[in-house]
Design an enzyme around this catalytic site. Structure first.
Site, PDB file in Angstrom:
ATOM      1  N   HIS A   1       0.979  -1.173  -0.092  1.00 12.32           N
ATOM      2  CA  HIS A   1       0.049  -0.117  -0.076  1.00 12.32           C
ATOM      3  C   HIS A   1       0.909   1.340   0.094  1.00 12.32           C
ATOM      4  CE1 HIS A   1      -4.070  -1.989   0.740  1.00 12.32           C
ATOM      5  NE2 HIS A   1      -3.036  -2.860   0.894  1.00 12.32           N
TER       6      HIS A   1
ATOM      7  N   ASP B   1      -5.933   5.615   2.004  1.00 15.13           N
ATOM      8  CA  ASP B   1      -6.131   4.366   1.438  1.00 15.13           C
ATOM      9  C   ASP B   1      -7.509   3.894   1.877  1.00 15.13           C
ATOM     10  OD1 ASP B   1      -5.935   1.457   1.738  1.00 15.13           O
ATOM     11  OD2 ASP B   1      -3.901   1.837   1.334  1.00 15.13           O
TER      12      ASP B   1
END
Length: 459
Positions: A23, A117
């Site tokens: 990520h 995110d």
């Protein structure tokens, strides 16, 4: 607070990834694209990740800040369960993120937008509290997230029946081709809630960003665009592997594992063009000992050169003396500089767990794939690799859930030297060219990033 510093950049964006390598990497690359357009960026990691990462040569124009996830000494591993980690991160992270926004404002560096995110939907609430542009960033494919959205809305009932799964914008899927959290109902409940809850407040987001390019999933993007303001802004690879417009952008810069770069590249330099099978199952997948043994002997019996990444925590699962037995044909390392490896002319195919970052890297560099999906989104990604994008083959598991050595060997041979392999290689080159075109000046992703930046510039 307006200062002279503010006049030196167009806007200031906070970028908050989930604290895991897969990520952080794409979101850091997005930061670089923003910086190249005159946008100030601040990458926000957890305190634990900030203490753990290996920083190679991070762009000095990218600021780095840290907030607590509630587990500063051990991160995810310190929590008693995924649910406990996410609950505490939400409580502690929300507070710390708000304090960071205030601190930057007081320091004369006011924030204009928060890119967060999808695994951290609470961050959108913080952005709204301060009147910031809030953009959710998805690191998994549009197809996978479309499935999770339908589950969240109750449009796809669980547990799945035995019938084919039909979802707008996607090809028909067999139940086992959906993400494992959907197909194996009740598995990993903490992860299940994390991926489904990404959509708990998405309708309030100003923008929905995906780390891919329009041409790769245009049917799904077109369907999603009816719901939200969707922008594809990828692939987020270092510029020198794609458009070559950012001359200092050659690596990901931040690693949670230290790659054996010189060892890998020196070994590859000695091998003929297209002769090496590269094998890696990513930063999180854990392969059981029986599967590890089958992979080992499948690689040996294929008779090709191979470079295999086996993390230090997984090395004990290798067959006894295997490393010595294959020393003439195989190199086993604990971590590799994956982009450099995939871009090397000696690599002929990539045996992968089918994590979306790895798949996207292979697509962008034109490397054919042999997929060995393990869990989460990987089965769906593998479906697309074989049946939609046509640039690889899927291995099949037996009744015990194991990919046997002979199956792996035959799949490698098919891609490396079989008749189907020729078509796969042609498709791999096609997608490589389309990925490059997307980030070239005027390409679909390039335009979308420009439009995002334009929305941040206040009069």
């Amino acid at each position: 607070m307006e200062t002279k510093e503010k006049g030196s950049y167009k806007a200031h964006v906070l970028v908050l990834p989930f604290p895991a390598q897969g990520h952080i990497t794409p979101m850091l690359q997005f930061c670089k694209r923003l910086v190249s357009r005159g946008v100030k960026t601040t990458l926000v990691n957890s305190i634990y990740v900030s203490k753990s990462i290996h920083v190679d040569d991070l762009n000095s124009s990218i600021n780095v800040e840290a907030i607590s996830d509630g587990f500063d000494e051990g991160g995810w591993a310190q929590a008693e369960s995924p649910e406990a980690y996410l609950t505490k991160f939400c409580a502690v992270g929300s507070r710390d993120l708000a304090n960071l926004v205030k601190k930057l404002d007081d320091a004369g560096r006011p924030v204009d937008a928060l890119v967060y995110d999808g695994f951290l939907p609470w961050a959108l609430d913080v952005s709204k509290e301060f009147g910031l542009v809030g953009a959710v960033f998805f690191t998994q494919s549009c197809a996978v997230n479309n499935i999770y959205y339908h589950v969240h809305k109750g449009l796809l009932s669980l547990p799945l029946s035995d019938s084919t799964v039909s979802i707008p914008g996607l090809p028909p899927l067999e139940p086992w081709e959906t993400p494992s959290f959907v197909y194996i109902y009740g598995s990993y409940p903490g992860f299940y809630h994390m991926v489904v809850n990404q959509f708990s407040n998405i309708d309030k987001a100003d923008l929905v960003l995906f780390n891919n390019f329009y041409e790769l999933e245009k049917e799904t993007v077109d369907w999603m665009a009816k719901l939200w303001r969707v922008k594809t802004i990828g692939p987020t690879l270092p510029s020198m592997y794609l458009d070559k417009r950012l001359e200092d952008d050659r690596g990901y810069d931040i690693n949670l594992f230290k790659p054996k770069s010189a060892m890998c590249m020196n070994w590859l330099n000695e091998k003929p063009r297209g002769s090496v099978v590269y094998v890696s199952f990513g930063s999180m997948a854990e392969i059981d000992a029986e599967q590890m043994e089958e992979v080992a002997w499948g690689l040996k019996e294929s008779m090709f050169y191979f470079l295999w990444v086996v993390r230090a925590s997984e090395e004990a699962k290798l067959p006894e003396k295997f490393t010595d037995d294959v020393s003439e044909r195989g190199l086993i390392v604990t971590w590799s500089p994956q982009l450099e490896v995939l871009a090397h002319e000696s690599v002929g195919c990539f045996v992968t767990h089918s994590g979306f970052n790895s798949v996207l890297e292979a697509i962008s560099l034109g490397v054919p794939l042999v997929t060995m999906a393990q869990w989460t989104d990987q089965g769906t990604n593998a479906k697309y690799v074989e049946d939609v994008w046509g640039m690889g083959v899927r291995t099949r598991q037996d009744e015990k859930g194991i990919v046997r050595r002979r199956v792996l060997e035959l799949c490698i041979r098919e891609v490396m030297e079989g008749q189907k392999g020729k078509e796969i290689k042609e498709n791999a080159i096609k997608w490589k060219n389309l990925a490059k075109e997307a980030v070239d000046e005027g390409g679909s992703s390039d335009k979308n990033i420009d439009e995002f930046v334009a929305e941040l510039i206040r009069p």
